[in-house]
Design an enzyme around this catalytic site. Sequence first.
Site, PDB file in Angstrom:
ATOM      1  N   LYS A 277       0.834  -1.199   0.000  1.00  0.00           N
ATOM      2  CA  LYS A 277       0.000   0.000   0.000  1.00  0.00           C
ATOM      3  C   LYS A 277       0.872   1.254   0.000  1.00  0.00           C
ATOM      4  O   LYS A 277       1.569   1.527   0.975  1.00  0.00           O
ATOM      5  CB  LYS A 277      -0.918   0.051   1.216  1.00  0.00           C
ATOM      6  CG  LYS A 277      -1.981   1.139   1.038  1.00  0.00           C
ATOM      7  CD  LYS A 277      -2.619   1.589   2.318  1.00  0.00           C
ATOM      8  CE  LYS A 277      -1.786   2.585   3.084  1.00  0.00           C
ATOM      9  NZ  LYS A 277      -1.603   3.883   2.394  1.00  0.00           N
TER      10      LYS A 277
ATOM     11  N   GLU B 295      10.011   0.736  10.626  1.00  0.00           N
ATOM     12  CA  GLU B 295      11.021   1.767  10.414  1.00  0.00           C
ATOM     13  C   GLU B 295      10.313   3.094  10.632  1.00  0.00           C
ATOM     14  O   GLU B 295       9.488   3.494   9.820  1.00  0.00           O
ATOM     15  CB  GLU B 295      11.617   1.636   9.010  1.00  0.00           C
ATOM     16  CG  GLU B 295      12.983   2.264   8.890  1.00  0.00           C
ATOM     17  CD  GLU B 295      12.902   3.656   8.342  1.00  0.00           C
ATOM     18  OE1 GLU B 295      12.744   4.595   9.170  1.00  0.00           O
ATOM     19  OE2 GLU B 295      12.978   3.827   7.126  1.00  0.00           O
TER      20      GLU B 295
ATOM     21  N   CYS C 223      13.499  10.419   7.411  1.00  0.00           N
ATOM     22  CA  CYS C 223      13.454   9.909   8.787  1.00  0.00           C
ATOM     23  C   CYS C 223      14.821   9.986   9.456  1.00  0.00           C
ATOM     24  O   CYS C 223      14.917  10.160  10.666  1.00  0.00           O
ATOM     25  CB  CYS C 223      12.935   8.484   8.793  1.00  0.00           C
ATOM     26  SG  CYS C 223      13.705   7.455   7.555  1.00  0.00           S
TER      27      CYS C 223
ATOM     28  N   GLU D 144      10.108  15.063  15.990  1.00  0.00           N
ATOM     29  CA  GLU D 144      10.453  15.009  14.572  1.00  0.00           C
ATOM     30  C   GLU D 144       9.620  16.056  13.823  1.00  0.00           C
ATOM     31  O   GLU D 144       8.397  16.027  13.883  1.00  0.00           O
ATOM     32  CB  GLU D 144      10.144  13.611  14.022  1.00  0.00           C
ATOM     33  CG  GLU D 144      10.529  13.442  12.580  1.00  0.00           C
ATOM     34  CD  GLU D 144      10.322  12.025  12.070  1.00  0.00           C
ATOM     35  OE1 GLU D 144       9.216  11.486  12.244  1.00  0.00           O
ATOM     36  OE2 GLU D 144      11.277  11.457  11.510  1.00  0.00           O
TER      37      GLU D 144
HETATM   38  P1  NAI Z   1       1.717   7.879   8.715  1.00  0.00           P
HETATM   39  O1  NAI Z   1       2.495   6.993   9.596  1.00  0.00           O
HETATM   40  O2  NAI Z   1       0.277   8.145   9.077  1.00  0.00           O
HETATM   41  O3  NAI Z   1       1.723   7.299   7.219  1.00  0.00           O
HETATM   42  C1  NAI Z   1       2.642   6.346   6.717  1.00  0.00           C
HETATM   43  C2  NAI Z   1       1.897   5.234   5.994  1.00  0.00           C
HETATM   44  O4  NAI Z   1       1.077   4.532   6.929  1.00  0.00           O
HETATM   45  C3  NAI Z   1       0.936   5.720   4.910  1.00  0.00           C
HETATM   46  O5  NAI Z   1       0.944   4.792   3.859  1.00  0.00           O
HETATM   47  C4  NAI Z   1      -0.411   5.703   5.626  1.00  0.00           C
HETATM   48  O6  NAI Z   1      -1.503   5.564   4.750  1.00  0.00           O
HETATM   49  C5  NAI Z   1      -0.261   4.478   6.490  1.00  0.00           C
HETATM   50  N1  NAI Z   1      -1.143   4.443   7.676  1.00  0.00           N
HETATM   51  C6  NAI Z   1      -1.663   5.489   8.370  1.00  0.00           C
HETATM   52  N2  NAI Z   1      -2.394   5.032   9.408  1.00  0.00           N
HETATM   53  C7  NAI Z   1      -2.334   3.674   9.376  1.00  0.00           C
HETATM   54  C8  NAI Z   1      -2.874   2.629  10.190  1.00  0.00           C
HETATM   55  N3  NAI Z   1      -3.611   2.899  11.244  1.00  0.00           N
HETATM   56  N4  NAI Z   1      -2.582   1.352   9.870  1.00  0.00           N
HETATM   57  C9  NAI Z   1      -1.801   1.065   8.820  1.00  0.00           C
HETATM   58  N5  NAI Z   1      -1.277   2.002   8.007  1.00  0.00           N
HETATM   59  C10 NAI Z   1      -1.530   3.296   8.274  1.00  0.00           C
HETATM   60  O7  NAI Z   1       2.501   9.242   8.595  1.00  0.00           O
HETATM   61  P2  NAI Z   1       1.904  10.689   8.192  1.00  0.00           P
HETATM   62  O8  NAI Z   1       0.622  10.906   8.937  1.00  0.00           O
HETATM   63  O9  NAI Z   1       1.890  10.770   6.735  1.00  0.00           O
HETATM   64  O10 NAI Z   1       3.017  11.666   8.759  1.00  0.00           O
HETATM   65  C11 NAI Z   1       3.037  12.072  10.122  1.00  0.00           C
HETATM   66  C12 NAI Z   1       4.456  12.162  10.639  1.00  0.00           C
HETATM   67  O11 NAI Z   1       5.045  10.887  10.619  1.00  0.00           O
HETATM   68  C13 NAI Z   1       5.380  13.033   9.812  1.00  0.00           C
HETATM   69  O12 NAI Z   1       5.282  14.368  10.163  1.00  0.00           O
HETATM   70  C14 NAI Z   1       6.712  12.448  10.155  1.00  0.00           C
HETATM   71  O13 NAI Z   1       7.185  13.000  11.359  1.00  0.00           O
HETATM   72  C15 NAI Z   1       6.427  10.977  10.376  1.00  0.00           C
HETATM   73  N6  NAI Z   1       6.773  10.157   9.185  1.00  0.00           N
HETATM   74  C16 NAI Z   1       7.910   9.413   9.207  1.00  0.00           C
HETATM   75  C17 NAI Z   1       8.286   8.684   8.103  1.00  0.00           C
HETATM   76  C18 NAI Z   1       9.532   7.892   8.072  1.00  0.00           C
HETATM   77  O14 NAI Z   1      10.099   7.677   7.015  1.00  0.00           O
HETATM   78  N7  NAI Z   1       9.983   7.366   9.176  1.00  0.00           N
HETATM   79  C19 NAI Z   1       7.502   8.710   6.865  1.00  0.00           C
HETATM   80  C20 NAI Z   1       6.292   9.468   6.960  1.00  0.00           C
HETATM   81  C21 NAI Z   1       5.967  10.176   8.083  1.00  0.00           C
END
Ligand code: NAI
Length: 491
Positions: free
Chosen positions: A195, A269, A303, A400
């Site tokens: 996804k 991660e 990240c 972050e």
């Molecule tokens: P997120 O963690 O909500 O999204 C990442 C992925 O998880 C997306 O594909 C999303 O659709 C999916 N997702 C969201 N809720 C889920 C659930 N309950 N179960 C399974 N999958 C789910 O991150 P978001 O809201 O886009 O960003 C928020 C913060 O997260 C950012 O400001 C940043 O600090 C951090 N982040 C860190 C990342 C990294 O590479 N470690 C990548 C993206 C965000």
Amino acid sequence: MTDIEKKPDRAPVPKEWTYAPAPESRDVVRLQERYGHFIAGEWVEPSDTYATISPASEETLATVGQGTQEDVDRAVAAARDAYANGWSSLPGSERAKYLFRIARILQERSREFAVLESLNGGKPIKESRDVDLPLAAAHFFYYAGWADKLEYAFPNRLPKPVGVAGQIIPWNFPLLMLAWKLAPALACGNTVVLKPAETTPLTALLFCDVLRQAELPPGVVNIVTGDGRTGAALVDHDGVDKIAFTGSTEVGKAIQRQLAGTGKKLTLELGGKAANIVFDDCALDQAVEGIVNGIYFNQGHVCCAGSRLFAQESIYEPLVEKLKRRLETLRVGDPLDKNTDVGAINSKMQLDRITELVEAGKEEGAEIYQPPCRLPEKGYWFVPTVFTNVAQSYRIAQEEIFGPVLSVLTFRTPEEAVEKANNTPYGLSAGVWTEKGSRILWMAQRLRAGVVWANTFNRFDPTSPFGGYKESGFGREGGRHGLEPYLRFEE
Ligand code: NAI
Ligand code: MG
């Protein structure tokens, strides 16, 4: 000698250094108006949809599917079927051929993918062209090489595939994260339901075309688009044997709770708040480049970004001065312009989050510096920002930000640097700048971070394992280590 013209004594001095626009053409990308889910090698019409946009212009690029429980059910069933009927029992050398093909096709079509990545995600074309695409191809090449050598990677442990992997990826490196997830899973003989993130589905959908071109058997890779609800349905699905997630620590924790006691394998991660530590004996100009690359690369949507700069007190002033001067030369704007250094913020939601944290930094008493900068009218933008006078307790030193915002702190001794660097719930990466090899090793042993870069930052290589400590998650991607989460061992 007479016909050789004498050069004028002094070359004319330009009055200003404005660049002419150098836009990359969009023509290489052919977008469909509407995309479905890619299940069992076919496009499945979605029952629910949403629009995906360009964050630089806010224009709608395409309509894509919002995956439902039924879509996830179908995709998992297709993956199970492909797993049981061929893929898992295929000799490794045969699986490798598909991976090599995918890698080569990505290289051939890299310009098309790079333009689409920049269009849908907002990152500068020079980064998608020179970083995301070459690295994505390199991951497929690298894991293709392991596919027929798994017994040698894990001698006497009888490695076997795990089954169906559910993979959920973020929006900061859409195609590269897809490659990090798919390449080891397929090399080990698993099938996949992936996804993409809701804001950046388009390169994953174009990648389905690569899968067809490579003649990968139907159902080995299935792609279902949608937001967190689709992700949650995938995590929850009984037919999935392993979940691999990259994203926020908040969602990572929720997934871990959801999976407790189910026996599903899990790798996470998550976020980071990396320390970039600069000692007074380092090559200062080189360090400034490393700091800039560490935090402004990909708009800071990284990240492992070096978001906390620790400057040794003795060089604090010249370092900050050089850094501010360097910031003035960063070009913010159109992601498709080849001269752009900092592109668009990925989404309105992310822009709001960055803005909120920057306001908190000002309120808590940090001193803000932003270079003069004209931002485009439409789209989501944030000026590269440096905070000085930052205390360790401030939110901008703890949380972050995931944007182009650097917090500068200071230290006197190596011991103090280690203590402050480790004072975070995260532990994904760190950087050390010094001329002394022995100090690099001393620091690397004490920094609680999965990756420690020395006199460089944000360098990636498929042969090198990547992953976190503490709230940055667990499990490694890349290298031989990256195979392990996709294998079970019949010891
Ligand atoms: P997120 O963690 O909500 O999204 C990442 C992925 O998880 C997306 O594909 C999303 O659709 C999916 N997702 C969201 N809720 C889920 C659930 N309950 N179960 C399974 N999958 C789910 O991150 P978001 O809201 O886009 O960003 C928020 C913060 O997260 C950012 O400001 C940043 O600090 C951090 N982040 C860190 C990342 C990294 O590479 N470690 C990548 C993206 C965000
Ligand atoms: Mg979220």
